[in-house]
Every structure is written in structure tokens, then in C-alpha cells.
Design an enzyme around this catalytic site. Sequence first.
Site, mmCIF file in Angstrom:
data_model
loop_
_atom_site.group_PDB
_atom_site.id
_atom_site.type_symbol
_atom_site.label_atom_id
_atom_site.label_comp_id
_atom_site.label_asym_id
_atom_site.label_seq_id
_atom_site.Cartn_x
_atom_site.Cartn_y
_atom_site.Cartn_z
ATOM 1 N N LYS A 14 67.847 -17.314 -66.450
ATOM 2 C CA LYS A 14 66.411 -17.055 -66.433
ATOM 3 C C LYS A 14 66.014 -16.000 -65.401
ATOM 4 O O LYS A 14 65.091 -15.209 -65.647
ATOM 5 C CB LYS A 14 65.635 -18.347 -66.170
ATOM 6 C CG LYS A 14 65.828 -18.959 -64.794
ATOM 7 C CD LYS A 14 65.051 -20.266 -64.686
ATOM 8 C CE LYS A 14 65.265 -20.933 -63.341
ATOM 9 N NZ LYS A 14 64.715 -20.173 -62.223
ATOM 10 N N THR A 15 66.722 -15.957 -64.259
ATOM 11 C CA THR A 15 66.375 -14.954 -63.252
ATOM 12 C C THR A 15 66.646 -13.551 -63.777
ATOM 13 O O THR A 15 65.887 -12.617 -63.529
ATOM 14 C CB THR A 15 67.167 -15.201 -61.953
ATOM 15 O OG1 THR A 15 66.927 -16.540 -61.506
ATOM 16 C CG2 THR A 15 66.739 -14.231 -60.868
ATOM 17 N N ASP A 20 57.931 -18.439 -62.205
ATOM 18 C CA ASP A 20 59.206 -19.119 -62.417
ATOM 19 C C ASP A 20 59.024 -20.611 -62.131
ATOM 20 O O ASP A 20 58.110 -21.010 -61.408
ATOM 21 C CB ASP A 20 60.257 -18.522 -61.483
ATOM 22 C CG ASP A 20 61.673 -18.928 -61.849
ATOM 23 O OD1 ASP A 20 61.863 -19.533 -62.929
ATOM 24 O OD2 ASP A 20 62.582 -18.639 -61.064
ATOM 25 N N GLU A 21 59.901 -21.446 -62.689
ATOM 26 C CA GLU A 21 59.870 -22.903 -62.469
ATOM 27 C C GLU A 21 58.486 -23.491 -62.768
ATOM 28 O O GLU A 21 57.946 -24.287 -62.008
ATOM 29 C CB GLU A 21 60.282 -23.235 -61.025
ATOM 30 C CG GLU A 21 61.622 -22.679 -60.594
ATOM 31 C CD GLU A 21 62.813 -23.399 -61.214
ATOM 32 O OE1 GLU A 21 62.592 -24.263 -62.080
ATOM 33 O OE2 GLU A 21 63.959 -23.078 -60.842
ATOM 34 N N GLN A 70 63.837 -30.188 -66.503
ATOM 35 C CA GLN A 70 64.107 -30.174 -65.066
ATOM 36 C C GLN A 70 62.845 -30.427 -64.242
ATOM 37 O O GLN A 70 62.773 -30.054 -63.067
ATOM 38 C CB GLN A 70 64.746 -28.835 -64.664
ATOM 39 C CG GLN A 70 66.100 -28.597 -65.320
ATOM 40 C CD GLN A 70 66.772 -27.339 -64.810
ATOM 41 O OE1 GLN A 70 67.187 -27.245 -63.655
ATOM 42 N NE2 GLN A 70 66.882 -26.332 -65.676
ATOM 43 N N ARG A 89 74.353 -29.037 -62.307
ATOM 44 C CA ARG A 89 74.690 -28.208 -61.134
ATOM 45 C C ARG A 89 76.186 -27.887 -61.112
ATOM 46 O O ARG A 89 76.625 -27.007 -60.373
ATOM 47 C CB ARG A 89 74.356 -28.927 -59.824
ATOM 48 C CG ARG A 89 72.905 -29.320 -59.569
ATOM 49 C CD ARG A 89 71.930 -28.210 -59.765
ATOM 50 N NE ARG A 89 71.401 -28.236 -61.125
ATOM 51 C CZ ARG A 89 70.739 -27.246 -61.696
ATOM 52 N NH1 ARG A 89 70.558 -26.115 -61.052
ATOM 53 N NH2 ARG A 89 70.263 -27.363 -62.923
#
Length: 715
Positions: A33-34, A219-220, A250, A601
Amino acid sequence: MLDLVSALNPPQREAVLVEGGPLLVLAGAGSGKTRVLTHRIAHLIRERGVPPEAILAITFTNKAAGEMRERLAGLVGPAARALWASTFHSACVRILRREAHEVGYERDFTIFDQADQLRVLRACYEELSVDPKRFAPRAVLGRISDAKSRLLTPDGLADEVSGFFDDKVVELYRRYEDRLRLNGGMDFDDLLMLTVELLEGRPAVRERYQQRFEHVMVDEYQDTNHAQYRLVRVLGEPQRNVMVVGDDDQGIYSWRGADIRNILDFERDYPEAHVVALEQNYRSTGTILSAANAVVSRNRGRHPKRLWTDRDDGEPILLATCRDEHEEARLVAAQIRRAVDEGRSHAEIGVFYRTNAQSRVIEDTLVRDGVPYQVVGGPRFYERAEVKDVLAYLRVTANPADAVSFARMVGTPKRGVGPGCVARLSWYAEQLGIPLADAAAQADLVPDLRPAQRTALRELAELLTELRRLDEAGAAVDRILEAALDGSGLRAALAGERTIEAQGRLETLDELVVLAAEYQGRAEEPSLRSFLEEISLYADADAVDQESGRVTLMTIHNAKGLEFDVVMIVGLEESLFPHARSDTPDALEEERRLFYVGLTRARARLVLAHAQSRAMHGGRDYRLPSRFLAELPAEAVEATRSTLSTPAETSWSWGSGARRGAPDLQTGDSVMHATFGEGVITGVEQGGELVRVRFSDAERRLIAASAPMRKVAEG
């Protein structure tokens, strides 16, 4: 264009190239996504001609914002400097510094951290004669924070609450706000709340920032609260070029005000939104992803998506049953040795748990084994007493009205100026309507002070004048800091103690000077005020150093956004994970999302552990394995049990992916719950999926098929 999109997969390319308007990018864990966010920004600047200063890009940590700026510098060069890439709080500070007078503040306002907030609140308790034993300050501060995140003023909160406790919270909230303003201070929630108030209530200011920011990117987005949601809405109008990136799977921060409905309802807020799902995972093995998909798919409140990878399946997930928390810690140490023997660095290993208290036994074992480790989420560097002592001098230099920092500063090191002296100085300052720092310069005129106190206050005022002179002259921050350490006597006082503890504190202060010098070297426009802002907005996630060569221990909440070759999740037991407080369907879904975050993770190896007994709350409890373990697909798991004890009988069908059938419960049945004890069924809902149970302390709604509860036979 090839260099911007040729390396992207089709959904990533679609998200980068889509025309203007609302854009929702559902970015699964490890899906890049970044890269999408930064490449879209670069595309807007290079191909669409959007000025960098017309783009506002919001992330949730300073570390993520820094990484975004670095990537953009590589894509668009020096133009990236004009872009607003920051956290929500940093962006709000930047706006409020320019517009502070519009909300009744001076530009040099202080940002109060939690310790400062508690100090202010306790002063309110004294003024209002409130008993802190009946009204726990941290609980009250939490209620105030929740109200602010929902943009509720004291009057607004008063309209929706009832009862003696709530009324007292409102009363304390009013006085707390008065004292914050008196000190020229804002807390973290004020930064958001006042910015929204400013933009929604001042048309001229609102239009200025709406015209400036042609594109707003967040973002997020699943972690935004109501205040952040409103901020995005108001800045995004009227162009509606709002891009949000996030993953509802998430969303794990409801306890701090985050509202997952913000991302779930994005298409309701923006019916014309373009939606792109990123499902290809570049991080984890196929086995890890199959486990993560199997678990999170049980949640109802989510956008359907399924992570996949073109990597191989990798090794199975190790599921270990341990006798107790000590054996669990030995398992962790053994797995660390195994990974290191295979050639992995300690820095590639993460150990996660549900609560901070679980780290102690693991730390004890790692210390004995000589394993280097770092704990994230413990006392932060900037919260150490000696650091806060010297920062108090700098904060009063930047904001003379900050009476909270002045009170700390004047008493450290000890100079014979106690609370009584400060109270008399405060009275004098109030009579003249001047800050305490200015009143100290007039110490000879303050009644009832001893000669030694007048001398100490005059010397303190002279030091503040010198620090302010250095600041106004543009001196380097590390030089101002050195002047504060030497002029205050802090450094000399610690050196004079001649103890190991004092030596450690001196080393901490030396490290602070190094950090200030590093800030001076990397900041585009370094200043004392911006240095203090950076410290104030420092977050736990920014403390993670994956270059340290140490194993990382942290709660799963702090693990968000990180990744490790080897991940171990411990304490997977009922009432611990999922937590005992997660006794509603929505709360259980969030706990499942938290488990999903932990699973995703891991890049290559995943170890899951639970104990058959654990010391908790002063006693030892026998534990049931977490229901989440039964949701893992059998083919993904390799189960192992301790050789030191006989496996306890449980109601779980290991590796079957499902729990044994829920008991047939009816109204009036008696039940026994693993956490809440005996209870009686008072109602059955949704065809038996949910039950209402009256326990000794409260009535609770539970999921019949997964609650750790059994029916008690009559007679």
C-alpha cells in the site's frame, strides 16, 4: 510513465492511474500500500501537474511519514519537500500554529503529554475537592479523551450523560479545559478537535485550506476516529479528491476512539467512489496467509477479500502447548536459538503478547540466556524523569505561560523553592495577569518570600532570559539544550550524587543532546518549538528499531505496520486472547482482527503458544486454549505438546478448524463461564447464536458457540 507503473501489479496500477474523485484502496496486509500511495502522489505531480504543496498526505506515525517523504524524494526529487506528508496531529499543529488566534490561543502554545495532562487534572481535583480514590484520574482523563475524539465539549458531554459519576466527569472536564487554556496548552485530542472547530466554524479559514489542498490522502483509514473523519471530510470538499487506504481487517484501535465504520461506510459517504482491492501479499508464505484468511473470514463486519501470494507454502505453523508461562518463555528462548543457529539475526525475530504484563517472565528468561532484546511500549525515552526535567526548561522558554512546566522546572534541581513559594508567586502573577516566568523576574516584589527564594527565582528568570535570547537568535537546539543543562544546575546536581543511577541519568541527558544535534542536522527549518513538537508527537511505533540487532518484544497492538522473519505469539488462551472484556460480538470481532494482525506480521515462520496454567491477578488459573486456535486450518498447523506434563482435556478439536457444537441453551438454564463464573440464561437471540446471561456482577450478551461456557446439569 514506465518507471512509475511498470513494476506494479494490475490492481496497484489501477489505483495509481485512476482519475480524480473519491478513491478507496482496500489494502490487505503486506500488499504494497505504501508503494501505491507514493506512486500515486508521484503520478499526480509528474503527469497531472498537481503542485506538491497542493497535496496533503496523512499517515499514523512519524516513522511512516518519514519513509513516505524518502520514497517520494526518490520519485520526484526536491519537489517532495513542498508536500505535506505527516501524521494527523502534526498536520493539525502546523495549521494551528498559523491560525492559533482564531481559536483563542497564542502561536507558542504547549502540547501536553499524558503525564502533564494528569498533573493538570489532579490540580482540578484539588480545586473542586474531588476524591481521586472515588474518581480515578486516569479513568476520568480517558472519558475526557473519548469525548474530545467525538468532538464533544463539556456542554455536549453533559447533554448525553446522566448519573453522579458522569456529572463529576463533566465538572472536571470544564475545569480541566480552563486550566489548559490558562497554561497556553493543548492536549493531543485538542489538536484534532480545535482544528475541526476552526475549519468548520471559520468559513474564510476553511476555504483557504480547501483551496490549498486539491488532494487529500489518508493511510490506515480504518484507524481514524470521529474527529479525524470530520477533518478529512471538511478538507476534501468541494473537490472530493479524497483517497483513503486501509484494511478493515486490521481495525484494532476502537479502545482509543477509532471507528471502523469510517472505512466500511466510505462508499455511503462518497457514492461515486472508485474502489480497488489489493490482495496480492508480498510478505508471508502461503501457509501463513491461508491461516490468516481462515481466521478473519469468520468476521461479518468486513469487505470481502482474500490474500494470496506467488511464494511457496513454506513451513507449517508451530502450535505449542506449554505447562505454564515459564515453560512458554523457555519455548520462546529455544525458538530464538533455533532461528539464530539458522543464520537469522535477532532483529528478524518478534515476540508478541496481548498485555504488557506478559513480558516479565519472557524478559527474565532472555536475560538469563544472554539474548539481546528491546521492549516496545514500556517507559519511553522522553518520559524518563531526567529528560522531562530539562525539557521543562525548554518548554517554558518557548511558552512562558506554561505554568505546569514552570512548576516542574522550578523544583528541579532543588533550590529551596517549594510549593508554598510557587503558590505565592502564582498569586502575584495572577494579580498582574502575567506568566509565572515573568513574575519570577520580579521576585523582589512578591510578598512573603525568603531572601534565598528571591535569589533563586531571579537566577531562574535570568536563565530563561538567556535561553530565550539564544532561541530568538536562531541558536542550534543542542546548544540551547546544553545551556539549559549547565545553567540550571541539573548536570552538576547529578554529577554530585556520584551513584551508578545518577551516572545513568547523565548518560541519558547526553543522549538527549545527541538527539537534538541529529534533529538540528536533518530538519529543514530547525527551531526549538518544532523540536518540542516532534518530541510531543513521538509514538510507541516510532521507537521500534529493527536495525538494533535485538529481538523485539511488544503487544500486538504495537506490532501493527511491522514485519519479522520469525513471529511468536504467546498467551493464546481464553480470557487473555481473546481478552475477558471482549464479551460482545463486536468486541470479539476486533480481537479476531488483532490475532489476524499478529499472524500477518510473519514473513517465514510463525509460532503460536498457549499455557495450561498461568499466574494472573495474584493467583494461578488453569486456562482453556484460545478459540482462535480452533479456527486455524488443519493443514497449516503442526501441533506439539510439552513433554513435561500430560495434555489437559479441552473442548477444542485441534486442527479441525471448528469447535465442538455449542450446548443447547434455553432461557432459565444454569451455566458456568470460565471467567465470569456461574450464571443464568435470561434470553436467547438470533436462533440461538447469542445468549443473554445474568452473572453476579452484570448481564452479558455472549456468542453461544464460542464463549468458554458450559451448561450446568440440574440437580
